[in-house]
Design a protein around this motif. Sequence first.
Motif, PDB file in Angstrom:
ATOM      1  N   ASP A 140      19.494  72.336 -30.274  1.00  0.00           N
ATOM      2  CA  ASP A 140      20.286  71.572 -31.227  1.00  0.00           C
ATOM      3  C   ASP A 140      20.804  70.288 -30.586  1.00  0.00           C
ATOM      4  N   GLY A 141      21.075  70.341 -29.287  1.00  0.00           N
ATOM      5  CA  GLY A 141      21.489  69.131 -28.575  1.00  0.00           C
ATOM      6  C   GLY A 141      20.409  68.062 -28.635  1.00  0.00           C
ATOM      7  N   ALA A 142      19.164  68.471 -28.403  1.00  0.00           N
ATOM      8  CA  ALA A 142      18.047  67.519 -28.466  1.00  0.00           C
ATOM      9  C   ALA A 142      17.861  67.022 -29.898  1.00  0.00           C
ATOM     10  N   ALA A 143      18.025  67.916 -30.858  1.00  0.00           N
ATOM     11  CA  ALA A 143      17.856  67.522 -32.262  1.00  0.00           C
ATOM     12  C   ALA A 143      18.909  66.478 -32.641  1.00  0.00           C
ATOM     13  N   ILE A 144      20.138  66.686 -32.203  1.00  0.00           N
ATOM     14  CA  ILE A 144      21.211  65.747 -32.535  1.00  0.00           C
ATOM     15  C   ILE A 144      20.885  64.357 -31.992  1.00  0.00           C
ATOM     16  N   MET A 145      20.345  64.351 -30.758  1.00  0.00           N
ATOM     17  CA  MET A 145      20.000  63.085 -30.110  1.00  0.00           C
ATOM     18  C   MET A 145      19.051  62.260 -30.978  1.00  0.00           C
ATOM     19  N   ASN A 146      18.169  62.928 -31.658  1.00  0.00           N
ATOM     20  CA  ASN A 146      17.187  62.264 -32.512  1.00  0.00           C
ATOM     21  C   ASN A 146      17.749  61.984 -33.902  1.00  0.00           C
ATOM     22  N   GLN A 147      18.585  62.887 -34.385  1.00  0.00           N
ATOM     23  CA  GLN A 147      19.013  62.807 -35.781  1.00  0.00           C
ATOM     24  C   GLN A 147      20.144  61.811 -35.992  1.00  0.00           C
ATOM     25  N   VAL A 148      20.961  61.594 -34.972  1.00  0.00           N
ATOM     26  CA  VAL A 148      22.060  60.643 -35.134  1.00  0.00           C
ATOM     27  C   VAL A 148      21.521  59.249 -35.468  1.00  0.00           C
ATOM     28  N   PRO A 149      20.567  58.718 -34.682  1.00  0.00           N
ATOM     29  CA  PRO A 149      20.037  57.395 -35.084  1.00  0.00           C
ATOM     30  C   PRO A 149      19.294  57.423 -36.427  1.00  0.00           C
ATOM     31  N   LEU A 150      18.737  58.565 -36.793  1.00  0.00           N
ATOM     32  CA  LEU A 150      18.002  58.623 -38.068  1.00  0.00           C
ATOM     33  C   LEU A 150      18.930  58.488 -39.281  1.00  0.00           C
ATOM     34  N   GLN A 151      20.240  58.592 -39.056  1.00  0.00           N
ATOM     35  CA  GLN A 151      21.167  58.337 -40.167  1.00  0.00           C
ATOM     36  C   GLN A 151      21.033  56.899 -40.662  1.00  0.00           C
ATOM     37  N   ARG A 152      20.450  56.024 -39.803  1.00  0.00           N
ATOM     38  CA  ARG A 152      20.261  54.621 -40.184  1.00  0.00           C
ATOM     39  C   ARG A 152      18.815  54.314 -40.536  1.00  0.00           C
ATOM     40  N   THR A 153      18.010  55.343 -40.757  1.00  0.00           N
ATOM     41  CA  THR A 153      16.604  55.107 -41.053  1.00  0.00           C
ATOM     42  C   THR A 153      16.460  54.384 -42.398  1.00  0.00           C
TER      43      THR A 153
END
Lengths: 325, 94
Positions: A140-153
């Motif tokens: 989940d830590g790795a997923a968060i790392m990717n998903q936080v910037p995707l909030q601006r996709t």
Amino acid sequence: MYAQMITSEATPDDPDKLAAFQARIDAGERIEPKDWMPAGYRKTLIRQIGQHAHSEIVGQLPEGNWITRAPSLERKAILLAKVQDEAGHGLYLYCAAETLGVSRDELTEMLLDGRMKYSSIFSYPTLTWADMGAVGWLVDGAAIMNQVPLQRTSFGPYARAMVRICKEESFHQRQGFDIMMKMANGTPEQHRMAQDALNRFWYPSLMMFGPSDSESVHSEQSMRWKIKMNSNDELRQKFVDQTVPQAEYLGLTVPDSDLTWNDNKGGYDFTGPDWSEFFEVLKGNGPCGTERIEARQKAWDDGAWVREARLAHAAKKRAAKVAAE
Amino acid sequence: MSNEWPLWEVFIRGQHGLSHRHVGSLHASDAEHALQNARDVYTRRKEGVSIWVVPAADITASAPEDKGSLYDPADDKVYRHPTFFDIPDDVGAM
């Protein structure tokens, strides 16, 4: 990440429309389902959001494996709530993909017949209770790392789904770390289990970010379209830099004898994962690859009568209402 | 049969990237007419970048008296909130 190795394709669209579209993206505008978009943008996003959704759904399996064997009622309730969240995340994402013109049934069928993938991480088994800690903390830590910037996709429904997901994801990582703290500071046997979980999940977690940038052929187009916000190597580095001190805090050792702090780059030098293993796992040949798809197939088949019964009941209610009028 | 135009609910996207928000309702003869009216009634000051109109009759709402059975079960599941877990500050943002 939850979406790995997404093929991005340029398509023969009207150059004027393409330029106007790119200008909207460059200006930070969001693309919405009814707006004009290049066919390649649509196709790539269906693939990416679909794979992301499949990962959330398949991701319930390795953790669901421990619900009945959680060490306390409280841990059981928490794990149940987390797995329920993963189902919710899958649903947000399937709906975002469906705004692009693909149906839920098509997405499910593509997962089941292998045309679509899910994240390589969920092909690994969860052997002990400590794995529940490692999954929350690392995966989940790795997923968060990717998903936080995707909030601006650039695609509106995807970005908005990410906002909801990120809000809920923090609970997941913290509950994982909480388990790790308990295990790492517990009896010698518990500590050994925590170390063993880290040993097994470390490299598969690094694989989550996908192959190195030099081999990631489709990144460039996706980055121009802002459906990929950071390079794979950049996110992997960030993950390592954040996670190593956490492992030290736990008194655990990251299973990489070449791991060293590099003052020049202000980050760790580390050993990359075995990419041939990654490609095999992605093809469905991971330790639990067959089992995962079988479980999804069974859920799909066993649920068929429920889907039919709901529709039949709704039709009956409609008919009764018409008769009463 | 009544000749009154049906009621429509109006949703406006205030800015790029945001969800549509309910702003109010209006009467109109059909969907296209409802969009035109929504534009006049609700966006005279550039309040939005996109309008949705939905027939009010097509909206199904939960009943206020169901509040208990819908939301109370969340009361004893505080662990769904990240703050439930004590994570030491030294570990960094999580």
